[in-house]
Scaffold this motif. Structure first.
Motif, PDB file in Angstrom:
ATOM      1  N   TYR A   1      -9.422  -0.003  -6.458  1.00  0.00           N
ATOM      2  CA  TYR A   1     -10.126  -0.282  -7.655  1.00  0.00           C
ATOM      3  C   TYR A   1      -9.607  -1.639  -8.277  1.00  0.00           C
ATOM      4  CZ  TYR A   1     -11.506   0.700 -12.331  1.00  0.00           C
ATOM      5  OH  TYR A   1     -12.295   0.519 -13.699  1.00  0.00           O
ATOM      6  N   GLN A   2     -10.435  -2.337  -8.495  1.00  0.00           N
ATOM      7  CA  GLN A   2     -10.295  -3.567  -9.311  1.00  0.00           C
ATOM      8  C   GLN A   2      -9.175  -4.360  -8.706  1.00  0.00           C
ATOM      9  OE1 GLN A   2      -9.713  -3.395 -13.505  1.00  0.00           O
ATOM     10  NE2 GLN A   2     -11.941  -2.676 -13.972  1.00  0.00           N
ATOM     11  N   GLY A   3      -8.992  -4.394  -7.232  1.00  0.00           N
ATOM     12  CA  GLY A   3      -8.122  -4.877  -6.297  1.00  0.00           C
ATOM     13  C   GLY A   3      -6.809  -4.464  -6.542  1.00  0.00           C
ATOM     14  N   LEU A   4      -6.758  -3.224  -6.929  1.00  0.00           N
ATOM     15  CA  LEU A   4      -5.523  -2.348  -7.089  1.00  0.00           C
ATOM     16  C   LEU A   4      -5.483  -1.052  -6.190  1.00  0.00           C
ATOM     17  CD1 LEU A   4      -4.497  -2.511 -10.688  1.00  0.00           C
ATOM     18  CD2 LEU A   4      -3.549  -3.816  -8.893  1.00  0.00           C
ATOM     19  N   ASP A   5      -4.431  -0.802  -5.319  1.00  0.00           N
ATOM     20  CA  ASP A   5      -4.585   0.518  -4.582  1.00  0.00           C
ATOM     21  C   ASP A   5      -4.479   1.414  -5.637  1.00  0.00           C
ATOM     22  OD1 ASP A   5      -2.875   2.677  -3.238  1.00  0.00           O
ATOM     23  OD2 ASP A   5      -3.714   1.431  -1.398  1.00  0.00           O
ATOM     24  N   VAL A   6      -5.277   2.453  -5.529  1.00  0.00           N
ATOM     25  CA  VAL A   6      -5.335   3.656  -6.287  1.00  0.00           C
ATOM     26  C   VAL A   6      -3.919   4.428  -6.234  1.00  0.00           C
ATOM     27  CG1 VAL A   6      -6.665   5.891  -6.934  1.00  0.00           C
ATOM     28  CG2 VAL A   6      -7.712   3.595  -6.609  1.00  0.00           C
ATOM     29  N   ASN A   7      -3.371   4.745  -4.980  1.00  0.00           N
ATOM     30  CA  ASN A   7      -2.267   5.438  -4.813  1.00  0.00           C
ATOM     31  C   ASN A   7      -1.356   4.996  -5.320  1.00  0.00           C
ATOM     32  OD1 ASN A   7      -3.605   7.453  -3.519  1.00  0.00           O
ATOM     33  ND2 ASN A   7      -3.357   6.599  -1.564  1.00  0.00           N
ATOM     34  N   LEU A   8      -1.251   3.588  -5.178  1.00  0.00           N
ATOM     35  CA  LEU A   8       0.045   2.815  -5.728  1.00  0.00           C
ATOM     36  C   LEU A   8       0.148   2.816  -7.356  1.00  0.00           C
ATOM     37  CD1 LEU A   8       2.464   0.681  -5.530  1.00  0.00           C
ATOM     38  CD2 LEU A   8       0.712  -1.223  -5.732  1.00  0.00           C
ATOM     39  N   THR A   9      -1.071   2.888  -7.806  1.00  0.00           N
ATOM     40  CA  THR A   9      -1.115   2.779  -9.359  1.00  0.00           C
ATOM     41  C   THR A   9      -0.726   4.081  -9.967  1.00  0.00           C
ATOM     42  OG1 THR A   9      -3.065   1.096  -9.320  1.00  0.00           O
ATOM     43  CG2 THR A   9      -2.910   2.358 -11.288  1.00  0.00           C
ATOM     44  N   VAL A  10      -1.180   5.322  -9.132  1.00  0.00           N
ATOM     45  CA  VAL A  10      -0.914   6.691  -9.692  1.00  0.00           C
ATOM     46  C   VAL A  10       0.678   6.746  -9.432  1.00  0.00           C
ATOM     47  CG1 VAL A  10      -1.108   9.044  -9.194  1.00  0.00           C
ATOM     48  CG2 VAL A  10      -3.305   7.364  -9.315  1.00  0.00           C
ATOM     49  N   ALA A  11       1.121   6.282  -8.330  1.00  0.00           N
ATOM     50  CA  ALA A  11       2.514   6.489  -7.980  1.00  0.00           C
ATOM     51  C   ALA A  11       3.331   5.816  -9.177  1.00  0.00           C
ATOM     52  CB  ALA A  11       2.924   6.156  -6.531  1.00  0.00           C
TER      53      ALA A  11
ATOM     54  N   GLN B   1       0.756  -1.414   0.042  1.00  0.00           N
ATOM     55  CA  GLN B   1      -0.111  -0.100   0.089  1.00  0.00           C
ATOM     56  C   GLN B   1       0.744   1.223  -0.227  1.00  0.00           C
ATOM     57  OE1 GLN B   1      -2.323  -0.265   3.422  1.00  0.00           O
ATOM     58  NE2 GLN B   1      -3.954  -1.641   2.453  1.00  0.00           N
ATOM     59  N   VAL B   2       0.567   2.301  -0.636  1.00  0.00           N
ATOM     60  CA  VAL B   2       0.903   3.648  -0.639  1.00  0.00           C
ATOM     61  C   VAL B   2       0.055   4.360   0.331  1.00  0.00           C
ATOM     62  CG1 VAL B   2       1.611   5.606  -2.133  1.00  0.00           C
ATOM     63  CG2 VAL B   2       1.940   3.458  -2.910  1.00  0.00           C
ATOM     64  N   ASP B   3       1.033   5.452   1.153  1.00  0.00           N
ATOM     65  CA  ASP B   3       0.219   6.445   1.987  1.00  0.00           C
ATOM     66  C   ASP B   3      -0.607   7.074   1.330  1.00  0.00           C
ATOM     67  OD1 ASP B   3       1.625   5.181   4.097  1.00  0.00           O
ATOM     68  OD2 ASP B   3       3.116   6.750   3.888  1.00  0.00           O
ATOM     69  N   GLU B   4      -1.579   7.441   1.964  1.00  0.00           N
ATOM     70  CA  GLU B   4      -2.572   8.429   1.531  1.00  0.00           C
ATOM     71  C   GLU B   4      -1.804   9.999   1.232  1.00  0.00           C
ATOM     72  OE1 GLU B   4      -6.218   9.624   3.557  1.00  0.00           O
ATOM     73  OE2 GLU B   4      -6.804   7.672   3.561  1.00  0.00           O
ATOM     74  N   ASN B   5      -2.501  10.287  -0.124  1.00  0.00           N
ATOM     75  CA  ASN B   5      -1.970  11.742  -0.554  1.00  0.00           C
ATOM     76  C   ASN B   5      -3.093  12.520  -0.527  1.00  0.00           C
ATOM     77  OD1 ASN B   5       0.609  11.050  -1.381  1.00  0.00           O
ATOM     78  ND2 ASN B   5      -0.233  10.245  -3.410  1.00  0.00           N
ATOM     79  N   GLU B   6      -2.761  13.846  -0.519  1.00  0.00           N
ATOM     80  CA  GLU B   6      -3.773  15.035  -0.203  1.00  0.00           C
ATOM     81  C   GLU B   6      -4.085  15.473  -1.448  1.00  0.00           C
ATOM     82  OE1 GLU B   6      -3.372  17.707   3.068  1.00  0.00           O
ATOM     83  OE2 GLU B   6      -3.273  15.809   4.514  1.00  0.00           O
ATOM     84  N   ASN B   7      -5.259  15.768  -1.919  1.00  0.00           N
ATOM     85  CA  ASN B   7      -5.799  16.491  -2.955  1.00  0.00           C
ATOM     86  C   ASN B   7      -5.482  18.007  -2.801  1.00  0.00           C
ATOM     87  OD1 ASN B   7      -8.076  17.184  -1.967  1.00  0.00           O
ATOM     88  ND2 ASN B   7      -9.244  15.317  -3.227  1.00  0.00           N
ATOM     89  N   ASP B   8      -6.078  18.837  -3.650  1.00  0.00           N
ATOM     90  CA  ASP B   8      -6.241  20.177  -3.442  1.00  0.00           C
ATOM     91  C   ASP B   8      -6.976  20.607  -2.277  1.00  0.00           C
ATOM     92  OD1 ASP B   8      -5.726  20.912  -7.220  1.00  0.00           O
ATOM     93  OD2 ASP B   8      -4.220  20.685  -5.575  1.00  0.00           O
TER      94      ASP B   8
END
Length: 81
Positions: A27-37, A11-18
């Motif tokens: 999403y579909q078994g994937l951590d969104v933050n990991l995918t974006v990073a 897992q990737v730590d939470e990021n903050e948006n604006d």
């Protein structure tokens, strides 16, 4: 060196948006933050075990996979034999 690395959880730590609110999710078994990073890294691909195949495993020099994903992938490959 090792070709594969099995880990308990990834897992990737939470990021903050604006707005200052944390952005996280699965999403579909994937951590969104990991995918974006990982999207910002050259030759790094994040996929779930459903999309994984032998070609994907051999294409890259290193494979990092959770233990749960490895077990599901093993079951998938055994069914296809």
């Amino acid at each position: 060196g090792d070709k594969a690395l099995l880990i308990d959880d990834l897992q990737v730590d939470e990021n903050e948006n604006d707005d200052g609110e944390g952005v996280s999710g699965i999403y579909q078994g994937l951590d969104v933050n990991l995918t974006v990073a990982a999207g910002n890294l050259y030759e790094v691909k994040v996929i779930n075990q459903r999309a994984c195949n032998v070609y994907e495993l051999l294409k890259y020099k290193k494979v990092i996979m959770t233990l749960e994903a490895m077990q599901r992938l093993e079951e998938k490959l055994e069914r296809n034999m």
